[in-house]
Motif scaffolding. Structure first.
Motif, PDB file in Angstrom:
ATOM      1  N   ARG A  71       0.803  -1.288   0.092  1.00 47.54           N
ATOM      2  CA  ARG A  71      -0.270   0.073  -0.140  1.00 47.54           C
ATOM      3  C   ARG A  71       0.422   1.423  -0.453  1.00 47.54           C
ATOM      4  NH1 ARG A  71      -1.478   3.709   3.306  1.00 47.54           N
ATOM      5  NH2 ARG A  71       0.334   3.347   4.397  1.00 47.54           N
ATOM      6  N   LYS A  72       1.568   1.304   0.714  1.00 45.35           N
ATOM      7  CA  LYS A  72       2.693   2.253   0.700  1.00 45.35           C
ATOM      8  C   LYS A  72       3.776   2.611  -0.551  1.00 45.35           C
ATOM      9  CE  LYS A  72       3.414   2.054   5.596  1.00 45.35           C
ATOM     10  NZ  LYS A  72       4.535   1.333   6.606  1.00 45.35           N
ATOM     11  N   ALA A  73       4.088   1.259  -1.288  1.00 46.58           N
ATOM     12  CA  ALA A  73       4.714   0.958  -2.278  1.00 46.58           C
ATOM     13  C   ALA A  73       3.255   2.198  -4.070  1.00 46.58           C
ATOM     14  CB  ALA A  73       5.156   0.322  -2.797  1.00 46.58           C
ATOM     15  N   GLY A  74       2.344   1.514  -3.996  1.00 46.84           N
ATOM     16  CA  GLY A  74       1.359   2.311  -4.535  1.00 46.84           C
ATOM     17  C   GLY A  74       1.287   3.381  -4.439  1.00 46.84           C
ATOM     18  N   PHE A  75       1.092   4.145  -2.307  1.00 53.70           N
ATOM     19  CA  PHE A  75      -0.172   5.451  -3.020  1.00 53.70           C
ATOM     20  C   PHE A  75       1.756   6.306  -3.037  1.00 53.70           C
ATOM     21  CE2 PHE A  75       1.197   9.047  -0.173  1.00 53.70           C
ATOM     22  CZ  PHE A  75       0.053  10.082   0.138  1.00 53.70           C
ATOM     23  N   VAL A  76       3.011   6.158  -3.171  1.00 52.32           N
ATOM     24  CA  VAL A  76       4.654   6.427  -3.723  1.00 52.32           C
ATOM     25  C   VAL A  76       4.789   6.974  -4.611  1.00 52.32           C
ATOM     26  CG1 VAL A  76       6.858   6.741  -3.579  1.00 52.32           C
ATOM     27  CG2 VAL A  76       5.702   5.825  -1.236  1.00 52.32           C
ATOM     28  N   LEU A  77       3.869   5.129  -5.804  1.00 53.32           N
ATOM     29  CA  LEU A  77       4.497   5.116  -7.017  1.00 53.32           C
ATOM     30  C   LEU A  77       3.319   6.136  -7.409  1.00 53.32           C
ATOM     31  CD1 LEU A  77       5.357   1.505  -7.440  1.00 53.32           C
ATOM     32  CD2 LEU A  77       6.672   3.750  -8.277  1.00 53.32           C
ATOM     33  N   SER A  78       1.817   6.016  -7.264  1.00 58.41           N
ATOM     34  CA  SER A  78       0.712   7.337  -7.580  1.00 58.41           C
ATOM     35  C   SER A  78       0.998   8.484  -8.049  1.00 58.41           C
ATOM     36  CB  SER A  78      -0.297   6.662  -6.387  1.00 58.41           C
ATOM     37  OG  SER A  78      -0.686   5.365  -7.086  1.00 58.41           O
ATOM     38  N   LEU A  79       1.477   8.732  -6.217  1.00 60.48           N
ATOM     39  CA  LEU A  79       2.187  10.703  -5.994  1.00 60.48           C
ATOM     40  C   LEU A  79       2.787  10.875  -7.396  1.00 60.48           C
ATOM     41  CD1 LEU A  79       0.624  12.778  -4.635  1.00 60.48           C
ATOM     42  CD2 LEU A  79       2.662  11.932  -2.842  1.00 60.48           C
ATOM     43  N   ILE A  80       3.978   9.893  -7.160  1.00 59.44           N
ATOM     44  CA  ILE A  80       5.114  10.366  -8.351  1.00 59.44           C
ATOM     45  C   ILE A  80       4.284  10.438  -9.478  1.00 59.44           C
ATOM     46  CG2 ILE A  80       7.615   9.566  -8.724  1.00 59.44           C
ATOM     47  CD1 ILE A  80       7.950   8.603  -6.573  1.00 59.44           C
ATOM     48  N   GLY A  81       3.831   9.447  -9.824  1.00 59.46           N
ATOM     49  CA  GLY A  81       3.371   9.085 -11.326  1.00 59.46           C
ATOM     50  C   GLY A  81       2.302  10.556 -11.997  1.00 59.46           C
ATOM     51  N   LEU A  82       1.918  10.996 -10.638  1.00 58.41           N
ATOM     52  CA  LEU A  82       0.228  11.918 -10.250  1.00 58.41           C
ATOM     53  C   LEU A  82       1.803  13.730 -10.642  1.00 58.41           C
ATOM     54  CD1 LEU A  82      -2.308  13.341 -10.367  1.00 58.41           C
ATOM     55  CD2 LEU A  82      -2.158  13.563  -8.082  1.00 58.41           C
ATOM     56  N   ILE A  83       2.581  13.351 -10.248  1.00 58.22           N
ATOM     57  CA  ILE A  83       2.890  14.593 -10.027  1.00 58.22           C
ATOM     58  C   ILE A  83       3.987  14.894 -11.399  1.00 58.22           C
ATOM     59  CG2 ILE A  83       4.851  15.837  -8.704  1.00 58.22           C
ATOM     60  CD1 ILE A  83       4.111  15.040  -6.021  1.00 58.22           C
ATOM     61  N   GLY A  84       5.237  13.855 -11.903  1.00 51.00           N
ATOM     62  CA  GLY A  84       6.091  13.700 -12.900  1.00 51.00           C
ATOM     63  C   GLY A  84       5.111  13.886 -13.614  1.00 51.00           C
ATOM     64  N   GLY A  85       3.799  13.233 -14.062  1.00 46.61           N
ATOM     65  CA  GLY A  85       3.307  12.905 -15.516  1.00 46.61           C
ATOM     66  C   GLY A  85       2.418  14.383 -15.659  1.00 46.61           C
ATOM     67  N   ALA A  86       1.731  15.172 -14.388  1.00 47.91           N
ATOM     68  CA  ALA A  86       1.369  16.890 -14.707  1.00 47.91           C
ATOM     69  C   ALA A  86       2.829  17.772 -15.188  1.00 47.91           C
ATOM     70  CB  ALA A  86       1.256  17.436 -13.001  1.00 47.91           C
ATOM     71  N   ILE A  87       4.082  17.538 -14.706  1.00 45.51           N
ATOM     72  CA  ILE A  87       4.381  18.600 -14.913  1.00 45.51           C
ATOM     73  C   ILE A  87       5.406  18.108 -16.574  1.00 45.51           C
ATOM     74  CG2 ILE A  87       7.402  18.481 -14.635  1.00 45.51           C
ATOM     75  CD1 ILE A  87       6.839  18.463 -11.445  1.00 45.51           C
ATOM     76  N   MET A  88       5.317  16.943 -16.650  1.00 46.22           N
ATOM     77  CA  MET A  88       5.525  16.667 -17.842  1.00 46.22           C
ATOM     78  C   MET A  88       4.001  17.465 -19.254  1.00 46.22           C
ATOM     79  SD  MET A  88       8.605  15.289 -18.334  1.00 46.22           S
ATOM     80  CE  MET A  88       8.935  14.504 -19.555  1.00 46.22           C
ATOM     81  N   PHE A  89       3.396  16.866 -18.741  1.00 45.75           N
ATOM     82  CA  PHE A  89       2.156  16.800 -20.018  1.00 45.75           C
ATOM     83  C   PHE A  89       2.548  18.734 -19.583  1.00 45.75           C
ATOM     84  CE2 PHE A  89      -2.415  18.472 -20.566  1.00 45.75           C
ATOM     85  CZ  PHE A  89      -2.666  18.022 -21.794  1.00 45.75           C
ATOM     86  N   VAL A  90       2.375  19.741 -18.570  1.00 45.66           N
ATOM     87  CA  VAL A  90       2.594  20.932 -18.863  1.00 45.66           C
ATOM     88  C   VAL A  90       3.404  21.605 -19.983  1.00 45.66           C
ATOM     89  CG1 VAL A  90       3.147  22.586 -17.826  1.00 45.66           C
ATOM     90  CG2 VAL A  90       1.453  21.346 -16.667  1.00 45.66           C
ATOM     91  N   ALA A  91       4.698  20.050 -19.513  1.00 42.06           N
ATOM     92  CA  ALA A  91       6.302  20.944 -20.391  1.00 42.06           C
ATOM     93  C   ALA A  91       5.793  20.620 -21.305  1.00 42.06           C
ATOM     94  CB  ALA A  91       7.212  19.869 -19.967  1.00 42.06           C
ATOM     95  N   CYS A  92       5.518  19.533 -22.047  1.00 43.22           N
ATOM     96  CA  CYS A  92       4.659  19.645 -23.678  1.00 43.22           C
ATOM     97  C   CYS A  92       4.388  20.428 -24.450  1.00 43.22           C
ATOM     98  CB  CYS A  92       4.381  17.563 -23.582  1.00 43.22           C
ATOM     99  SG  CYS A  92       5.321  16.317 -23.620  1.00 43.22           S
ATOM    100  N   VAL A  93       3.432  20.945 -23.297  1.00 42.29           N
ATOM    101  CA  VAL A  93       1.864  22.608 -24.157  1.00 42.29           C
ATOM    102  C   VAL A  93       2.689  23.027 -23.869  1.00 42.29           C
ATOM    103  CG1 VAL A  93       0.473  22.883 -23.518  1.00 42.29           C
ATOM    104  CG2 VAL A  93       0.032  21.367 -23.080  1.00 42.29           C
ATOM    105  N   ALA A  94       4.502  23.355 -23.047  1.00 45.27           N
ATOM    106  CA  ALA A  94       4.686  24.356 -23.381  1.00 45.27           C
ATOM    107  C   ALA A  94       5.934  24.373 -24.526  1.00 45.27           C
ATOM    108  CB  ALA A  94       5.655  24.734 -22.175  1.00 45.27           C
ATOM    109  N   CYS A  95       6.422  23.263 -24.901  1.00 45.47           N
ATOM    110  CA  CYS A  95       6.983  23.124 -25.834  1.00 45.47           C
ATOM    111  C   CYS A  95       6.628  23.442 -27.051  1.00 45.47           C
ATOM    112  CB  CYS A  95       7.963  22.045 -25.860  1.00 45.47           C
ATOM    113  SG  CYS A  95       8.771  21.641 -24.493  1.00 45.47           S
ATOM    114  N   VAL A  96       5.456  22.929 -27.391  1.00 44.04           N
ATOM    115  CA  VAL A  96       4.773  22.636 -28.738  1.00 44.04           C
ATOM    116  C   VAL A  96       3.671  24.010 -28.839  1.00 44.04           C
ATOM    117  CG1 VAL A  96       1.651  21.845 -29.471  1.00 44.04           C
ATOM    118  CG2 VAL A  96       3.976  20.527 -28.183  1.00 44.04           C
ATOM    119  N   GLY A  97       3.730  24.612 -28.115  1.00 42.81           N
ATOM    120  CA  GLY A  97       2.781  25.984 -28.294  1.00 42.81           C
ATOM    121  C   GLY A  97       4.705  26.986 -28.058  1.00 42.81           C
ATOM    122  N   ALA A  98       5.209  26.427 -27.701  1.00 43.18           N
ATOM    123  CA  ALA A  98       6.505  28.311 -28.344  1.00 43.18           C
ATOM    124  C   ALA A  98       7.361  27.419 -29.709  1.00 43.18           C
ATOM    125  CB  ALA A  98       7.940  27.496 -27.174  1.00 43.18           C
ATOM    126  N   PHE A  99       6.984  26.232 -29.763  1.00 40.92           N
ATOM    127  CA  PHE A  99       7.424  25.580 -31.242  1.00 40.92           C
ATOM    128  C   PHE A  99       6.615  26.093 -32.662  1.00 40.92           C
ATOM    129  CE2 PHE A  99       7.444  22.309 -34.497  1.00 40.92           C
ATOM    130  CZ  PHE A  99       9.459  22.460 -35.126  1.00 40.92           C
TER     131      PHE A  99
END
Length: 120
Positions: A71-99
């Motif tokens: 349960r602890k591993a699932g919580f930590v991995l899900s939290l990392i996946g949520l935060i990292g996914g949000a950062i990467m999605f925003v970065a992809c949108v910013a790159c496409v917008g800039a390009f």
């Protein structure tokens, strides 16, 4: 047969059901998938969704009384996946917008023409 007291539950060979363990395992699997999906551009949005679902399952598992490492591993991995996914999605949108703004302004074609003229 003294000393041979058998419990009938031990004879049934049925697995003991641990409340919340299935949810904890699902949370960990979703967390692993969420972390893997950040690296594939717009699939980072799927990573955010899986991270949220993983966090919900981890909290339901805790409410059910399961407090193991899964349960602890699932919580930590899900939290990392949520935060990292949000950062990467925003970065992809910013790159496409800039390009696209560079392409739309004509600066890219001007720079390409200058580079081609420099090769001649």
């Amino acid at each position: 047969m003294e000393g041979w007291i058998l419990n009938m539950d031990e004879m049934n060979n049925t697995p003991e059901v641990i409340p919340g363990k299935g949810q904890a395992t699902a949370s960990m699997v979703l967390g692993i998938i969420a972390v893997v999906l950040w690296w594939f551009g717009y699939s980072a949005l799927v990573s955010v969704v899986l991270g949220i679902i993983g966090l919900i399952l981890a909290s339901k598992s805790k409410k059910a009384g399961f407090n193991g490492g899964t349960r602890k591993a699932g919580f930590v991995l899900s939290l990392i996946g949520l935060i990292g996914g949000a950062i990467m999605f925003v970065a992809c949108v910013a790159c496409v917008g800039a390009f696209s703004s560079v392409i739309g302004a004509g600066a890219f074609s001007d720079a390409l023409n200058e580079a081609m003229a420099g090769l001649e």
